[in-house]
Motif scaffolding. Sequence first.
Motif, short mmCIF file in Angstrom:
data_model
loop_
_atom_site.label_atom_id
_atom_site.label_comp_id
_atom_site.label_asym_id
_atom_site.label_seq_id
_atom_site.Cartn_x
_atom_site.Cartn_y
_atom_site.Cartn_z
N PRO A 146 -43.88 46.71 -50.94
CA PRO A 146 -45.05 46.26 -50.18
C PRO A 146 -44.73 45.77 -48.78
CG PRO A 146 -44.43 44.61 -51.82
CD PRO A 146 -43.60 45.83 -52.09
N GLU A 147 -43.47 45.37 -48.52
CA GLU A 147 -43.13 44.85 -47.21
C GLU A 147 -43.02 45.94 -46.13
OE1 GLU A 147 -41.94 42.02 -50.33
OE2 GLU A 147 -41.46 44.14 -49.98
N PHE A 173 -42.79 40.28 -57.57
CA PHE A 173 -43.98 40.86 -56.94
C PHE A 173 -45.15 39.88 -57.11
CE2 PHE A 173 -47.36 43.72 -55.91
CZ PHE A 173 -46.80 44.77 -55.19
N ARG A 174 -45.75 39.47 -55.99
CA ARG A 174 -46.86 38.52 -56.03
C ARG A 174 -48.18 39.24 -55.75
NH1 ARG A 174 -44.56 35.19 -51.20
NH2 ARG A 174 -44.37 37.36 -50.59
N ASP A 177 -48.78 40.17 -52.26
CA ASP A 177 -48.10 41.33 -51.69
C ASP A 177 -49.07 42.49 -51.46
OD1 ASP A 177 -45.54 40.27 -51.45
OD2 ASP A 177 -45.04 40.71 -53.54
N ARG A 207 -42.78 46.68 -58.21
CA ARG A 207 -41.86 46.91 -57.08
C ARG A 207 -41.01 48.16 -57.32
NH1 ARG A 207 -40.30 44.35 -52.66
NH2 ARG A 207 -41.58 42.53 -53.19
#
Length: 785
Positions: A146-147, A173-174, A177, A207
């Motif tokens: 996600p980044e 993973f939040r 995100d 992720r």
Amino acid sequence: MAFLLSHLFLVSLFLSSCTAAVGKKSIYVVYMGRAANPDHDHPGDSHLQLLASVLDKRDRVSEALVRRYKHGFSGFAARLTKEAAAKIATKAGVVSVFEDTLLQLHTTRSWDFLQYQDEIVIDADDATTASSPDAIIGILDTGIWPESESFGDKDMGPIPSRWKGVCMESSDFRASDCNRKLIGARYYNDSSPSRVVVHEGDTPSPRDSLGHGTHTASTAGGRSIAGASYYGLATGTAKGGSTRARIAAYRVCANNGCRASAILAGFDDAIADGVDVLSLSLGAPAFLKPDFATDPIAIGAFHAVDRGITVVCSAGNDGPSPKTVVNAAPWILTVGATTIDRYFESDVILGGDDNDNDKDKKKMVVKGEGINFSNLQKSPIYPLIEGGSAKASSSTSDDAKNCNPNSLDANKIKGKIVLCQNSDDNTYTKLEKMMEVSSGGGVGLILIDDADKAMAYSSGAFPMTLLTSQDGAKIKAYINSTRNPVATILPTTSVNKYKPAPTVVSFSSRGPFIHTANLLKPDIVAPGVNILAAWIGTNDSSQVPIGQKPSQFNLLSGTSMSCPHISGVAANIKSAYPAWGPSAIRSAIMTTATDSNTDRAPITTNSGSPATPHDYGAGEVNPSAALQPGLVYETDTNDYLQFLCNYGYKISTIKLITSVPTGFECPNNSSTDLISNLNYPSIAVSKFNGKESKKVSRTVTNVGSKEDRATYTVSIKSPSGLNVKVVPERLVFTENDKKLEYQVIFSPSSSVTKDMFGSITWSNGKYKVRTPFVVSSEGAETVEG
């Protein structure tokens, strides 16, 4: 006595092992067709009751059940013995039962190249208006990073209100995100109390730990990122096919592959979540040849398309052999792979003759291909040796020539560049050959490989390049004619506007489809070679050049890379025409494709031989033209029901798979030959014996604007030996006649001994609607449903 005891012990051991084999449990998928209440989150106890009916009394249903499917279709996955699986397959309401097979992944400049191909350039994103709804692309793959900048949501509007999905959390993973670009993320692990992860050794998380899902997601719908490159190579703007699209990631794959049960779960959730396009760069290997009722992708895609979702899948990487295409159900948009006009050049410089005083004059440059960041000197000072001349005492000459593992004598290759063959049997990978040379102290590798021409292999910092056998012969001649042959390998440079392009790459799986020769597959081809796209932040450090930070982008090849190109185009069409169904979107993509290259000559394979629709389907995608197709071929679920009848399924099975109209029955004349009449944007006719004519029908829908001329005339491109007639030759559309039918009559003018290819094109002066056809004397495998 000792012998008798020993014998009894062996017998008892054999019996106990047999008992264990009989009682061994595996995960099986129980497919039960349509969901009775597809939008209801809490189905009845029918799954549990069915499962309980075949379990041993000592087994608990809650421990056996792995997951349920309840949105787009009905069924479940459970741990069963082979005997219990066979028993449950006989139960009422069960369509099929199959083991939880492991499917495999089909693993910048590409979009610029596709625009360059267009005669009329239209920015795909500009073709949709500010009021057009943003399409949602679901990616069933290895998850997402996600980044990555590709998934930033700057200047994006609110998440579409129709979205019903979630952003699942995990240890890495939040929920935060996700954003307005990456609007959903799911992962799939075992639902039993033990919480055993389906993919052992992987963290249960959305992720991406491999990079594949991140790469495909950004290719389909990533934001525009200026200044992207792979350590200075392929510099430019990296972007997806639909930069405005929203992305939802479904992690159904991990290090060891993609479980059928997880893939079906991804389909089931995506249908309920509200995606518009589903992109799957994965599938079964060609040799498995699963039937529609036991193929998890065909099953999930059928129900997704039934709910208005366009499903795009990779064709597989088992080419160039014929009959290798997978994911070829008629409700799937199947994508093969081509090259673009970018070439990664890594040249070999050979030294001069020892007896010539003017050595610079004698230096020869041999063009190679590969991605490496060589730190060798640019002058040819490194001793050059053939692998066969460095054979280890325990090795065979053939293994040494190919630089196979444990085949070379380290004392003979230390400090030298090694010339190796790459045999066609693919027993050992390029990485294994590279490791054999580097571990023995070799400073570089020149690999002769015709099969992978045009596909640059990335060797990181190790100097390695690929040559054709023709160029390899030049180096062999130099070695054999020079007392002290020397060479060097130069670092890679990018060469743009390389011609001809596109070519159909060797690994791209080919038709005809093994299960029916009356359906042309693949449907379309798109760039799939050395594609630059987003990558994970924990990439392989061995690929990082000395002194540089890990790249945020990577170059990958495969039909895995071509598939998301089509997914992005499909998303743009859906945004421009929200009411269009999957078949209209597929038709727009296929009928506007091109079968010529940058030289305005017919597309070839990357070996230079003429390509056919069995290689490229309708041709290379044209993203701009696909937004203005003029006419489309439409199919619906009823057409697919008729396909299943003609394919060989019984009506009792079809009624389990999906709802059928009242009174619908399979016609008495159902036949695989009638599959040719499916209203598809391509035509395939099989078992054409050259003695009698065959007629095929098609219906087209006018989707042009009111200002467009509504009269279309036909032109035919047919091969020698085949007469092709279209009736009528003109189609005149009116306000009341938006749909018109035509027939194509194929007649032999000589005996048919090979596949014959051609096309039919309707034009009104503005739009050209091209339909490829293939006529074959052969048939295909059949199935009994």
